[in-house]
Each structure stands twice: as structure tokens, then as C-alpha cells.
Design a protein around this motif. Structure first.
Motif, PDB file in Angstrom:
ATOM      1  N   ARG A 294       0.833  -1.212   0.000  1.00 37.11           N
ATOM      2  CA  ARG A 294       0.000   0.000   0.000  1.00 37.11           C
ATOM      3  C   ARG A 294       0.865   1.259   0.000  1.00 37.11           C
ATOM      4  O   ARG A 294       0.464   2.294  -0.543  1.00 37.11           O
ATOM      5  CB  ARG A 294      -0.909  -0.004   1.232  1.00 37.11           C
ATOM      6  N   ARG A 295       2.015   1.195   0.598  1.00 36.91           N
ATOM      7  CA  ARG A 295       2.897   2.355   0.635  1.00 36.91           C
ATOM      8  C   ARG A 295       3.631   2.524  -0.703  1.00 36.91           C
ATOM      9  O   ARG A 295       3.849   3.642  -1.177  1.00 36.91           O
ATOM     10  CB  ARG A 295       3.879   2.195   1.800  1.00 36.91           C
ATOM     11  N   VAL A 296       3.989   1.416  -1.350  1.00 32.54           N
ATOM     12  CA  VAL A 296       4.844   1.476  -2.548  1.00 32.54           C
ATOM     13  C   VAL A 296       4.073   1.795  -3.822  1.00 32.54           C
ATOM     14  O   VAL A 296       4.540   2.578  -4.653  1.00 32.54           O
ATOM     15  CB  VAL A 296       5.612   0.145  -2.703  1.00 32.54           C
ATOM     16  N   PHE A 297       2.884   1.213  -3.996  1.00 29.41           N
ATOM     17  CA  PHE A 297       2.214   1.354  -5.286  1.00 29.41           C
ATOM     18  C   PHE A 297       1.875   2.798  -5.664  1.00 29.41           C
ATOM     19  O   PHE A 297       1.973   3.167  -6.841  1.00 29.41           O
ATOM     20  CB  PHE A 297       0.961   0.476  -5.332  1.00 29.41           C
ATOM     21  N   PRO A 298       1.474   3.657  -4.724  1.00 34.55           N
ATOM     22  CA  PRO A 298       1.294   5.057  -5.128  1.00 34.55           C
ATOM     23  C   PRO A 298       2.584   5.692  -5.640  1.00 34.55           C
ATOM     24  O   PRO A 298       2.558   6.518  -6.563  1.00 34.55           O
ATOM     25  CB  PRO A 298       0.797   5.725  -3.836  1.00 34.55           C
ATOM     26  N   TRP A 299       3.735   5.333  -5.041  1.00 36.16           N
ATOM     27  CA  TRP A 299       5.007   5.824  -5.566  1.00 36.16           C
ATOM     28  C   TRP A 299       5.265   5.267  -6.959  1.00 36.16           C
ATOM     29  O   TRP A 299       5.750   5.976  -7.856  1.00 36.16           O
ATOM     30  CB  TRP A 299       6.151   5.445  -4.623  1.00 36.16           C
ATOM     31  N   ARG A 300       4.985   3.988  -7.141  1.00 44.24           N
ATOM     32  CA  ARG A 300       5.141   3.375  -8.462  1.00 44.24           C
ATOM     33  C   ARG A 300       4.377   4.154  -9.520  1.00 44.24           C
ATOM     34  O   ARG A 300       4.898   4.416 -10.620  1.00 44.24           O
ATOM     35  CB  ARG A 300       4.632   1.926  -8.417  1.00 44.24           C
ATOM     36  N   ASP A 301       3.146   4.535  -9.194  1.00 46.52           N
ATOM     37  CA  ASP A 301       2.314   5.212 -10.178  1.00 46.52           C
ATOM     38  C   ASP A 301       2.835   6.606 -10.515  1.00 46.52           C
ATOM     39  O   ASP A 301       2.524   7.146 -11.573  1.00 46.52           O
ATOM     40  CB  ASP A 301       0.873   5.287  -9.681  1.00 46.52           C
ATOM     41  N   ARG A 302       3.633   7.179  -9.619  1.00 46.76           N
ATOM     42  CA  ARG A 302       4.198   8.506  -9.902  1.00 46.76           C
ATOM     43  C   ARG A 302       5.436   8.432 -10.790  1.00 46.76           C
ATOM     44  O   ARG A 302       5.704   9.366 -11.553  1.00 46.76           O
ATOM     45  CB  ARG A 302       4.580   9.203  -8.593  1.00 46.76           C
ATOM     46  N   VAL A 303       6.197   7.371 -10.693  1.00 44.71           N
ATOM     47  CA  VAL A 303       7.529   7.385 -11.319  1.00 44.71           C
ATOM     48  C   VAL A 303       7.708   6.393 -12.455  1.00 44.71           C
ATOM     49  O   VAL A 303       8.669   6.510 -13.221  1.00 44.71           O
ATOM     50  CB  VAL A 303       8.638   7.133 -10.270  1.00 44.71           C
TER      51      VAL A 303
END
Length: 538
Positions: A294-303
Motif C-alpha cells: 500500500r505504501r509502494v504502489f502510489p510511488w510506483r504510479d508517480r515514477v
């Protein structure tokens, strides 16, 4: 349960046993790991057509056995030069369609990957095998047929209504106008003819010349906007892999447009949460993995997007130890709630790996994106086109927004693990959002918890994310998890959906592992139709 297979002269794990056997036969004839991998890749394009094919993309990690030698190969095609967001908006569409000719907008990159890997093999590893030797097994499987897999049978039945609008698709996958059944001999004569042309003319003929022109002409007649120049300009790209310290060694994965950074970040956060000491089948491992995801996937979607587009975030910063420490600290202090949202990544793929007798190893993943891709076959070629382009958005300011010549976001991410200077493990899985989560399960259960490769692959798995036909981002558990595990997860606030004991939703995973005696041991997934094979496997 799948049993582990061991060999001293190299080993192949693949999600279809026939493809693994093809690779083993090539190794027995003196092929190196790259050459055998090309043959496996081609065979999978025939025997697992619902997951992969000549009309798709691929990502490779390649090593001569040393950690310092790992290099990446992104064989991912680009959007056609005529494609832009206004085309879809003018047709009243708010997103790119999943199926049909308009979704057949990305040039397949997989064969450019074969070319680049083959050239590297000849120049660096002394490879001597030509296209005839590498592609003949796939040609024979397409022409002579093979027993239809249970997975293809189930998948076609499930998605048939969305796929039966293309005449050439029906001719190829519904022979005599009916659904084939698992176990019956399945032939693909049109695809066999295309493999015959590639044998005679080389794989470059896929991108220029008569074959390329025929495919493009057919796609245009059906409504695609791809041009011959789009195929001709497609190239694979050598890339520097991402790295992350883990379990006293290093995990390798691929940079954008692959989601490899998500797999590394999840593993790094989980290690910092102390999950190396958790019960491999317990609630704590799942709970920590879900919190990290849950913490990583929003970052994934940004970069994660085509790296030629600007980003406000550095991948190195996200993989830096202090940043991962911070994520773990915030999870521990319950600063991360369950409301974090991300753009779910759907799609199915095939992962496989090959190690040869010299210790050289490749980890490869390839895909049409959704099951059976766009559902559009390029005329009489038998080539089923991908629908990877629907990973683009139609928002002009979105870094994943559609632009001509750009590559879309890819879920595909193969992995390697090295320690003490040597590559010790190749591993991976299919499954969109599930790929990073399954990779974490394999890493922890095998490297940290001591489960052997077969047990680590077989063990019940979890998946946080959406699936086809279900818009809910739920935590899915295979039914083999004990009731006490489910109860603890529910007490900790998780909404659970229990799925069958060996569910395709959990992906088709595998492991190749180097042993201290120089042999390799491997396992394939009982959820697939896979197998592990080597020249002297036992």
C-alpha cells in the motif's frame, strides 16, 4: 505439489512443460543460456498463446554468473506515430479500449529483444546457434500441434465473448468454429507459416519486408493506425538494472517503464519490518507485505513511465536506505492507513528462466498484456497483437498520458539475486499488481525462511489488488491459509476474499537456484502448466 528438479548442465523453468523441454534440449545440444532462452520464448509464444506471443513485449536480465555482469534488456515497443489522445476523444472514448483494432497500437518489441540478445550471445558468450536451430522447435509445435493446456482452455472460455469479433482470431483459436478442449491436439498453421518465414529470413523480417507489410496492411484494414515505419523504427534497449541490498546480497530488477522498482521497494521495506523472522505461512508476513504494498504502489504510479518523460522523483532516492527506513518506521507507527490508493495494474504474462552449465543465467518475462491481448490477429500471419497501449491514459499532463512514440507502463519485471559476487537465484511471476507481491513471497520464503524452491513456490499466496470484473481492491488469500491466519488478518482490519487453493489469480511463479556443488535446482508453479527440465535433470 511441484517437486524440485536438479541438474549439473543447466536448467529451465517455464510455465509450460513443453517450453521447458525445448530449452533443455537446446542446452543438451550446446546452447548457452541466452540461446536456450530465445527458443523457450518462441515456444511459449506457441503453447501459451493466451499469455504471450510474437505480438508482445519482453524484458530480460542477463548475467554470466557474476553479480558485476548483470545487464538488462527492454524489448518493449512504442505507440504508433499516428496515435494521440484526441483520436479517442473524438470517438467519445474516455479511455483506450481493452480489445479491438484501436487497442492494437503498440509495436511488439519481443523479437527485437531476440535480435539484441542473440547478437550479445554471439559476440560475448561465443554463441553459434542460428535462427533455424532456435526457432525450429516453435515452428514444429505450431505446425504439428500439441495438447492444449488447461490454462488456455479455461482462459478462452472465460473471455470468449470479448474476443470472438475478429475473424482471424476465431480461425486460429476456434478451429472448425468450436471451442477446443484441454488435451486435444491444437495446431496453428498460420503461425507456423510465419515461423517458417522467420527461419528463412531472420527475425528482422518481422519489422521490415513483406511479412511486416502484410501484418500492417491487415491491421490497418481492421482499424489500427499502426504504420510500417512504426515497426521499422522499433528497437530493443540495453538498460542498467536497479539494485537493492537484501539478505546479505543484492536483488536486481529493471528500471522504468518496468515496475521493477516496486518489487525492490516492497522487499526492502518488508526486510526492515523484520519479516525475515516471520512465520512463512503466518499472518504477520501477509500483514507486513500488504502494508508495504500500500505504501509502494502510489510511488510506483508517480515514477514508472517511459523514462524519456520528466519525473519529479529520483528512483535512486526511492531505493535509498534512509527512504525505505522511513517507510518502515511510518508503517510501525501506524501512520499508514488502509486508504492509500493506486492505479491497479492488470494483465497476465509468462516468466521463465534458464541457467546453463557454465553458470550463465537469464531471467525473462514476456506478455501480450491482457489475456489474448487485443484479440486481433494480423491477417494470415497468425500473430496475435498486444493491447499494452491501454496502459496509457488520455490525460495530457499525466506522465503516463498517450503520446506518439512513447512506451506505456509495464508490469513486467524479471528478477535475479546475487551474493558473494555470484548470481544465486533467478525468480519471477506473472500477474500485474501481483508480480511484486509474489516476488516478495518467494524471496522471503526461500532465502529468509529456508523453504526449498518447490515449497516456496507451492505455498499459499496472497494478492492485494483488483482483478477482472471486480472493482474492489481486496486482499485475496488462497484457501489453504489456516483459519487462524484469516481471523488475525480480519482483526487487523483487512477485508478478505478467499480464492481457490491454487488460484491463477496468484500468478505463475518459478525459481532457479544455484547450489554449492555447482548444480542448479528449480521449481515451477503448480498453478500453471509448467515444468522444470535440464539436460540431465532428476
Amino acid at each position: 505439489m511441484t517437486l524440485a528438479t536438479e541438474s549439473s548442465r543447466g536448467l529451465v523453468t517455464a510455465p509450460h512443460a513443453l517450453a521447458a523441454d525445448v530449452g533443455a534440449r537446446l542446452l543438451a545440444c550446446g546452447a548457452n543460456a541466452i540461446e536456450a532462452a530465445i527458443a523457450v520464448s518462441a515456444a511459449l509464444s506457441v503453447v501459451y498463446p493466451h499469455m504471450t506471443g510474437l505480438g508482445g513485449d519482453a524484458f530480460w536480465l542477463i548475467s554470466d554468473g557474476r553479480e558485476s555482469s548483470v545487464r538488462g534488456l527492454a524489448a518493449a515497443g512504442q505507440a504508433g506515430r499516428a496515435y494521440h489522445a484526441d483520436i479517442f476523444r473524438a470517438r467519445g472514448l474516455s479511455q483506450i479500449p481493452f480489445r479491438g483494432a484501436l487497442s492494437a497500437m503498440i509495436v511488439p518489441g519481443m523479437l527485437r529483444g531476440w535480435e539484441a540478445a542473440h547478437s550479445f550471445s554471439a559476440a560475448t558468450w561465443g554463441g553459434t546457434m542460428g535462427w533455424s536451430e532456435l526457432l525450429t522447435p516453435a515452428y514444429e509445435l505450431a505446425a504439428g500441434g500439441f495438447p492444449l493446456s488447461g490454462n488456455q482452455d479455461r482462459t478462452l472460455r472465460h473471455y470468449l465473448c470479448a474476443l470472438e469479433g475478429d475473424v482471424e482470431f476465431c480461425a486460429q483459436y476456434l478451429p472448425q468454429g468450436r471451442l477446443p478442449v484441454a488435451g486435444e491436439t491444437f495446431r496453428q498453421p498460420a503461425l507456423a507459416r510465419t515461423f517458417g518465414r522467420l527461419l528463412d529470413e531472420g527475425v528482422g523480417s518481422f519489422y521490415s519486408g513483406d511479412l511486416a507489410e502484410e501484418m500492417v496492411t491487415s491491421l490497418q484494414a481492421k482499424g489500427s493506425l499502426l504504420q510500417l515505419a512504426d515497426l521499422e523504427s522499433c528497437l530493443a534497449e540495453w538498460v542498467t538494472p536497479l539494485q537493492l541490498p537484501f539478505a546479505g546480497g543484492t536483488v536486481f530488477n529493471l528500471p522504468p517503464p518496468s515496475q521493477g522498482m516496486a518489487s525492490l521497494m516492497i522487499a526492502g521495506i518488508m526486510e526492515r519490518l523484520g519479516l525475515a523472522d516471520a512465520d512463512p505461512l503466518g499472518a504477520e508476513l501477509v500483514h507486513g507485505a500488504v502494508a508495504a504494498t500500500r505504501r509502494v504502489f502510489p510511488w510506483r504510479d508517480r515514477v514508472v513511465h517511459d523514462p524519456r518523460r520528466a519525473s519529479n522523483h529520483s528512483l535512486n532516492d526511492l531505493l535509498f536506505g534512509e527512504f525505505l527506513d522511513q517507510q518502515a518506521d511510518e508503517i510501525r507507527s501506524e501512520m499508514v492507513g488502509v486508504a492509500n490508493r493506486w492505479q491497479s495494474a492488470l494483465g497476465d504474462t509468462t516468466w521463465f528462466a534458464v541457467a546453463d552449465g557454465a553458470g550463465r543465467v537469464v531471467s525473462v518475462i514476456q506478455s501480450l498484456y491482457h489475456e489474448f491481448g487485443s484479440g486481433v490477429v494480423a491477417g494470415s500471419s497468425g500473430v496475435l497483437w498486444n493491447n499494452r497501449g491501454c496502459a496509457f491514459t488520455l490525460e495530457p499532463k499525466d506522465p503516463r498520458g498517450l503520446l506518439p512514440g512513447m512506451r506505456p507502463f509495464h508490469t513486467l519485471n524479471p528478477a535475479l539475486f546475487g551474493r558473494d559476487g555470484a548470481i544465486q537465484m533467478a525468480y519471477g511471476s506473472m500477474g500485474g499488481d501481483g508480480q511484486p507481491q509474489t516476488q516478495a513471497a518467494l524471496l522471503f520464503r526461500h532465502l529468509c525462511h529456508g523453504l526449498d524452491p518447490a515449497t516456496a513456490v507451492d505455498a499459499p499466496r496472497w494478492l492485494l489488488g483488483r482483478t477482472w470484473g471486480d472493482p474492489v481492491t481486496a486482499l485475496r488469500l488462497e484457501s489453504r491459509y489456516e483459519q487462524r491466519v484469516r481471523e488475525r488478518l480480519e482483526r487487523w482490519g483487512h477485508t478478505l476474499q478467499v480464492v481457490p487453493a491454487y488460484s491463477d489469480l496468484m500468478g505463475h511463479a518459478g525459481i532457479l537456484r544455484a547450489l554449492p556443488n555447482g548444480n542448479w535446482i528449480g521449481a515451477s508453479d503448480p498453478r500453471s502448466d509448467g515444468g522444470v527440465a535440464g539436460p540431465d535433470s532428476s
